[in-house]
Scaffold this motif. Sequence first.
Motif, mmCIF file in Angstrom:
data_model
loop_
_atom_site.group_PDB
_atom_site.id
_atom_site.type_symbol
_atom_site.label_atom_id
_atom_site.label_comp_id
_atom_site.label_asym_id
_atom_site.label_seq_id
_atom_site.Cartn_x
_atom_site.Cartn_y
_atom_site.Cartn_z
ATOM 1 N N GLN A 228 -17.699 -3.309 -10.066
ATOM 2 C CA GLN A 228 -16.279 -3.379 -10.557
ATOM 3 C C GLN A 228 -15.400 -2.733 -9.525
ATOM 4 N N ALA A 229 -15.535 -1.718 -9.184
ATOM 5 C CA ALA A 229 -14.724 -0.652 -8.337
ATOM 6 C C ALA A 229 -14.626 -1.568 -6.888
ATOM 7 N N ARG A 234 -11.621 -4.830 -3.057
ATOM 8 C CA ARG A 234 -11.683 -5.986 -2.682
ATOM 9 C C ARG A 234 -10.097 -6.744 -2.692
ATOM 10 N N ASP A 235 -9.768 -6.925 -4.022
ATOM 11 C CA ASP A 235 -8.512 -7.599 -4.534
ATOM 12 C C ASP A 235 -7.168 -6.770 -3.875
ATOM 13 N N ARG A 236 -7.385 -5.427 -3.814
ATOM 14 C CA ARG A 236 -6.265 -4.716 -3.211
ATOM 15 C C ARG A 236 -6.136 -4.967 -1.595
ATOM 16 N N ILE A 237 -7.307 -4.936 -0.920
ATOM 17 C CA ILE A 237 -7.183 -5.066 0.370
ATOM 18 C C ILE A 237 -6.813 -6.506 0.661
ATOM 19 N N GLN A 238 -7.120 -7.420 -0.101
ATOM 20 C CA GLN A 238 -6.654 -8.816 0.173
ATOM 21 C C GLN A 238 -5.390 -8.926 -0.209
ATOM 22 N N HIS A 240 -3.091 -6.681 0.209
ATOM 23 C CA HIS A 240 -2.470 -5.834 1.488
ATOM 24 C C HIS A 240 -2.495 -7.173 2.664
ATOM 25 N N ILE A 241 -3.660 -7.655 2.934
ATOM 26 C CA ILE A 241 -3.735 -8.602 4.252
ATOM 27 C C ILE A 241 -2.680 -9.534 3.988
ATOM 28 N N ASP A 242 -2.864 -10.152 2.697
ATOM 29 C CA ASP A 242 -1.814 -11.446 2.512
ATOM 30 C C ASP A 242 -0.323 -10.974 2.346
ATOM 31 N N GLN A 243 0.039 -9.538 1.956
ATOM 32 C CA GLN A 243 1.449 -9.212 2.316
ATOM 33 C C GLN A 243 1.559 -9.004 3.754
ATOM 34 N N ARG A 244 0.894 -8.544 4.458
ATOM 35 C CA ARG A 244 1.036 -8.215 5.902
ATOM 36 C C ARG A 244 1.265 -9.647 6.703
#
Length: 447
Positions: A228-229, A234-238, A240-244
């Motif tokens: 779960q962690a 993974r969702d947070r990193i994704q 961040h990538i999408d925002q960048r």
Amino acid sequence: MRLLPASLWPRFLKRRLPSSLWGRSLLIIVLPVLVMQVAVTWAFFDAHWQTVTARLSDGLAGDIAWAVESYADDPSPQNMAVITERAERSMSLSVQLREGETLPDETRRGALGVVDRALERALTTRLDQPFWFDTTRYPAYVDIRVQQPQGVLRIIAPRERAVATQAHIFVLWLLVATVLLMGVAILFIRNQVRAIERLAEAAEAFGRGEAQERFKPHGAKEVRAAAQAFMNMRDRIQRHIDQRTALLASVSHDLRTPLTRLRLELALAPPFKRADAMRGDMDEMEHMIDEYLAFARGEAGEAAQPISISDLLNTAAEDAKRAGAEVEVQVEDGLIATLRPLAFKRAVTNLAGNAASHGEHVRLSARALPSGGLEMTVEDDGPGIPEDMHEEAFRPFSRLDESRNQNRKGVGLGLAIARDVARGHGGDITLGRSAMGGLKALIRLPG
């Protein structure tokens, strides 16, 4: 045999222990069970089976001593008949006098010798006459012979009179219990390890940029918490990538708008002396915007598919030829790899273009590795890069010494994008010295 020093034993054992969680978990279960079963079996045979066998053998030896002494008191045929009848009826012994015979010279003993030793000890204690016995000729009986002046007194006794014959049942149940216990343990451990393997596979897929559905965590509570962690991370990193990517795409769009207006105004303006220079500057600005966006995006959302490595290298070679270099392609026929086509094409094209910019001759090659992976090389005969600056060359926006800066076009993202793509496929790129005298970029991808 030479023994290892005590200080080296931990390292020696560590190298020979299983390295996987599955193997180590299995060893944790199997080793104590085996030690316990060996200890229980040893305790049973040492404290119970041998004791019972010794007592049975002693009882049988007492009955045989009675028969021998009774015959010695009255060695008549009538007394022999009485002894035979009583032994058969009360002791389950078959007693027979073989007149004129002597004891056999051949000695036969069982494989383990436990019964033989116990019976020999009991007979030696009870009898004064020479004797001979055989516990192996008849599976269900023991053959015992005692020397007498008239001949040999032969006694056939049931085997259970001399040995505890039900010991094999205990051993059988012990083995069945061990198999059942280990079977349950193996199934349980396999289920727990499988949950960790699924988590590792999901992490590896995410590292390669592959889009996967959220898998349902299972297994122990700690494993589910780790899964779960990982999914939250993974969702947070994704995000961040999408925002960048969205930010740079927005910046790119905003920059393209005035750039397009400048192109239009330049096209409508009357010819003037600096027009060509301005068009060159705008082309370079557009190329820089494209590189910024490609570096930020990395074609992460592109699906992997089988592609021909020969077609890929030939396409990159055509681009390098347009830069004025002579390009040689060496690739195995029918070499296919599952890659993200646009991303990997950009990586190889960047490497080939970089080689063509700094050398006159470029060589592109690819081969399949024995392990099932793929190896590609891009070589040139240019000035190369000093070994101590190889890692620096992969840094984004890095511009090295003047010998590698002949090409003014670009912002120092070519090698960074290529390595990002290679690592996104689970591999890497390393730099070295080419046999052609220049730089060699080596791409290795796993199978």
